[in-house]
Scaffold this motif. Sequence first.
Motif, PDB file in Angstrom:
ATOM      1  N   GLY A 183       0.815  -1.217   0.000  1.00 14.15           N
ATOM      2  CA  GLY A 183       0.000   0.000   0.000  1.00 14.15           C
ATOM      3  C   GLY A 183       0.843   1.259   0.000  1.00 14.15           C
ATOM      4  N   LYS A 184       0.463   2.208   0.876  1.00 13.86           N
ATOM      5  CA  LYS A 184       1.167   3.479   0.928  1.00 13.86           C
ATOM      6  C   LYS A 184       2.560   3.360   1.539  1.00 13.86           C
ATOM      7  CE  LYS A 184      -3.031   6.314   1.144  1.00 13.86           C
ATOM      8  NZ  LYS A 184      -3.778   7.346   1.923  1.00 13.86           N
ATOM      9  N   LYS A 185       2.852   2.221   2.143  1.00 14.66           N
ATOM     10  CA  LYS A 185       4.157   2.026   2.768  1.00 14.66           C
ATOM     11  C   LYS A 185       5.120   1.250   1.876  1.00 14.66           C
ATOM     12  CE  LYS A 185       2.454   2.238   7.516  1.00 14.66           C
ATOM     13  NZ  LYS A 185       2.408   1.555   8.833  1.00 14.66           N
ATOM     14  N   GLN A 186       4.779   1.139   0.596  1.00 12.63           N
ATOM     15  CA  GLN A 186       5.651   0.453  -0.336  1.00 12.63           C
ATOM     16  C   GLN A 186       6.930   1.255  -0.586  1.00 12.63           C
ATOM     17  OE1 GLN A 186       3.875  -1.898  -3.753  1.00 12.63           O
ATOM     18  NE2 GLN A 186       2.273  -0.373  -3.385  1.00 12.63           N
ATOM     19  N   GLN A 187       8.008   0.555  -0.770  1.00 12.21           N
ATOM     20  CA  GLN A 187       9.278   1.154  -1.151  1.00 12.21           C
ATOM     21  C   GLN A 187       9.900   0.348  -2.282  1.00 12.21           C
ATOM     22  OE1 GLN A 187      11.606   1.195   2.481  1.00 12.21           O
ATOM     23  NE2 GLN A 187      11.113   3.350   2.830  1.00 12.21           N
ATOM     24  N   ALA A 188      10.599   1.029  -3.155  1.00  9.60           N
ATOM     25  CA  ALA A 188      11.341   0.363  -4.215  1.00  9.60           C
ATOM     26  C   ALA A 188      12.653   1.105  -4.399  1.00  9.60           C
ATOM     27  CB  ALA A 188      10.544   0.341  -5.512  1.00  9.60           C
ATOM     28  N   TYR A 189      13.727   0.374  -4.422  1.00 15.33           N
ATOM     29  CA  TYR A 189      15.042   1.000  -4.563  1.00 15.33           C
ATOM     30  C   TYR A 189      15.994   0.007  -5.224  1.00 15.33           C
ATOM     31  CZ  TYR A 189      15.257  -1.533  -0.120  1.00 15.33           C
ATOM     32  OH  TYR A 189      15.147  -2.489   0.843  1.00 15.33           O
ATOM     33  N   THR A 190      17.053   0.541  -5.797  1.00 13.06           N
ATOM     34  CA  THR A 190      18.042  -0.310  -6.454  1.00 13.06           C
ATOM     35  C   THR A 190      19.003  -0.878  -5.414  1.00 13.06           C
ATOM     36  OG1 THR A 190      19.640   1.466  -6.842  1.00 13.06           O
ATOM     37  CG2 THR A 190      17.904   1.152  -8.502  1.00 13.06           C
ATOM     38  N   GLY A 191      19.924  -1.696  -5.887  1.00 14.69           N
ATOM     39  CA  GLY A 191      20.858  -2.348  -4.985  1.00 14.69           C
ATOM     40  C   GLY A 191      21.816  -1.401  -4.290  1.00 14.69           C
ATOM     41  N   GLY A 192      21.985  -0.202  -4.821  1.00 15.01           N
ATOM     42  CA  GLY A 192      22.886   0.750  -4.193  1.00 15.01           C
ATOM     43  C   GLY A 192      24.333   0.309  -4.224  1.00 15.01           C
ATOM     44  N   ARG A 193      24.752  -0.277  -5.345  1.00 14.25           N
ATOM     45  CA  ARG A 193      26.137  -0.740  -5.487  1.00 14.25           C
ATOM     46  C   ARG A 193      26.769  -0.094  -6.728  1.00 14.25           C
ATOM     47  NH1 ARG A 193      28.051  -5.257  -2.791  1.00 14.25           N
ATOM     48  NH2 ARG A 193      30.007  -4.576  -3.768  1.00 14.25           N
ATOM     49  N   PRO A 194      27.176   1.153  -6.612  1.00 15.80           N
ATOM     50  CA  PRO A 194      27.770   1.838  -7.771  1.00 15.80           C
ATOM     51  C   PRO A 194      29.097   1.253  -8.198  1.00 15.80           C
ATOM     52  CG  PRO A 194      28.090   3.134  -5.785  1.00 15.80           C
ATOM     53  CD  PRO A 194      27.185   1.991  -5.406  1.00 15.80           C
ATOM     54  N   ASP A 195      29.718   0.484  -7.331  1.00 22.26           N
ATOM     55  CA  ASP A 195      30.968  -0.175  -7.703  1.00 22.26           C
ATOM     56  C   ASP A 195      30.725  -1.307  -8.696  1.00 22.26           C
ATOM     57  OD1 ASP A 195      29.568  -1.359  -5.506  1.00 22.26           O
ATOM     58  OD2 ASP A 195      31.280  -2.684  -5.142  1.00 22.26           O
ATOM     59  N   LEU A 196      29.512  -1.886  -8.647  1.00 22.73           N
ATOM     60  CA  LEU A 196      29.189  -3.023  -9.514  1.00 22.73           C
ATOM     61  C   LEU A 196      28.359  -2.644 -10.728  1.00 22.73           C
ATOM     62  CD1 LEU A 196      28.196  -5.681  -6.817  1.00 22.73           C
ATOM     63  CD2 LEU A 196      30.449  -5.303  -7.857  1.00 22.73           C
ATOM     64  N   TYR A 197      27.523  -1.595 -10.592  1.00 23.98           N
ATOM     65  CA  TYR A 197      26.540  -1.301 -11.631  1.00 23.98           C
ATOM     66  C   TYR A 197      26.686   0.134 -12.119  1.00 23.98           C
ATOM     67  CZ  TYR A 197      24.511  -5.442  -9.430  1.00 23.98           C
ATOM     68  OH  TYR A 197      24.321  -6.686  -8.904  1.00 23.98           O
ATOM     69  N   VAL A 198      26.781   0.278 -13.438  1.00 26.39           N
ATOM     70  CA  VAL A 198      26.978   1.610 -14.012  1.00 26.39           C
ATOM     71  C   VAL A 198      25.751   2.487 -13.811  1.00 26.39           C
ATOM     72  CG1 VAL A 198      26.176   0.956 -16.328  1.00 26.39           C
ATOM     73  CG2 VAL A 198      27.824   2.818 -16.063  1.00 26.39           C
ATOM     74  N   ASP A 199      24.543   1.904 -13.765  1.00 26.39           N
ATOM     75  CA  ASP A 199      23.356   2.738 -13.574  1.00 26.39           C
ATOM     76  C   ASP A 199      23.286   3.306 -12.161  1.00 26.39           C
ATOM     77  OD1 ASP A 199      22.937   0.037 -12.877  1.00 26.39           O
ATOM     78  OD2 ASP A 199      20.764   0.234 -12.986  1.00 26.39           O
ATOM     79  N   ASP A 200      23.680   2.531 -11.147  1.00 32.85           N
ATOM     80  CA  ASP A 200      23.750   3.091  -9.803  1.00 32.85           C
ATOM     81  C   ASP A 200      24.793   4.198  -9.721  1.00 32.85           C
ATOM     82  OD1 ASP A 200      21.745   1.750  -8.503  1.00 32.85           O
ATOM     83  OD2 ASP A 200      23.020   0.224  -7.608  1.00 32.85           O
ATOM     84  N   ASP A 201      25.886   4.032 -10.436  1.00 30.44           N
ATOM     85  CA  ASP A 201      26.945   5.042 -10.445  1.00 30.44           C
ATOM     86  C   ASP A 201      26.452   6.341 -11.076  1.00 30.44           C
ATOM     87  OD1 ASP A 201      29.285   6.513 -10.603  1.00 30.44           O
ATOM     88  OD2 ASP A 201      30.307   5.146 -11.967  1.00 30.44           O
ATOM     89  N   LEU A 202      25.878   6.277 -12.261  1.00 30.57           N
ATOM     90  CA  LEU A 202      25.560   7.486 -13.029  1.00 30.57           C
ATOM     91  C   LEU A 202      24.215   8.099 -12.662  1.00 30.57           C
ATOM     92  CD1 LEU A 202      26.759   6.389 -16.589  1.00 30.57           C
ATOM     93  CD2 LEU A 202      28.022   7.644 -14.841  1.00 30.57           C
ATOM     94  N   PHE A 203      23.217   7.282 -12.303  1.00 30.50           N
ATOM     95  CA  PHE A 203      21.862   7.790 -12.092  1.00 30.50           C
ATOM     96  C   PHE A 203      21.535   8.073 -10.629  1.00 30.50           C
ATOM     97  CE2 PHE A 203      20.575   5.206 -16.078  1.00 30.50           C
ATOM     98  CZ  PHE A 203      21.195   6.145 -16.883  1.00 30.50           C
TER      99      PHE A 203
END
Length: 351
Positions: free
Chosen positions: A70-90
Amino acid sequence: MTFLVGQSILEVKAGAPNNGRGEDNRGMVKQFKTGRDVYPYVSAQASRRWLRDSLPAGEATSPVVRSGEGKKQQAYTGGRPDLYVDDDLFGYMIAVKADEDGAKKGESKTFMRDTVLATGTLVAVVPTVPVMDFGTMSRDMGPDEHPVIHEHEMYTADLAGDLLLDLPRVGAFETGGKSAKPAVPEPVAAAVVEGGGSRMTLRGVDCVRLPLAERRRRVAVLLRTMAVVKGGAKQSAHYGDRTPGLLILAPLLGGTNPFTRVVRERERTTYFDADILREEIEAWSGELDGPVRIGWAPGFLGGQRDRARSDLADLIKGEKLIFGHPRTVLNGLADEFEAGAHDEWFEDPAA
């Protein structure tokens, strides 16, 4: 400190690349009004999604975690910019549990990375009113049955949005500081160093930084992805090219973008103003860290391309301006990064 700054112009033909909330069972494209004028647009979230989805097949992207209801839903990426270019750049924001970052029992910690690639909303250069496309579903229905009606908006327009890539922050992740939340926990920072990275201070904040070869590669991946980007809503009915019809890129010290007014409205058409570009190049000559690059697809804006090349011939000859196809310009710049021709752009003299 060097930033790549500029603007990307996208040509939409009878398309609906980004939809807003529907009304009365009608699909509506995103748009806003200024007085009587209507400006369709594509949100930065959508265009960034296109880039992420267009990364090379072999380039791993950060997994998305979804929790709550419901309203308490959360969605987030892995937060590993060392491994993933999208976490690094975005960038990202993620709250981790105590056992993940070494905090005391019952505590949690937030890790946040401000975007390295800043993107503006792609807004129609010239106002245009979307039209309603009317359709029906009548397959396999009898002669006395009423077809199912469906409607949605579409439009034709040139959309322009600003770009900024903070080169010193590519592959550099904050580990803490009084004015910034850490981007990665200490175990990740240690792994970066063990993998050949280094610890450093960037703009007064302690960071770990990936090896130079990987930072070069990530910028090149982004530039090549911009040359082949695809995406958008309603592709089954309104498929269209989503690569830039026109692109302005320039290496600039300090990160100010002086090229946002080069492409503008003139007599209700999209107009490339070579005089504005020339004056901005002269005004910012002391801050430019290399030539301005213009990528312009043949046929976009009719004869304006040839006229602009002629009007700017002296700047091209003087190597203050590089002029070519968007794909050629982006891939050529990516080649230069991979070859180490712009390593100094990754450094911040104030670091």
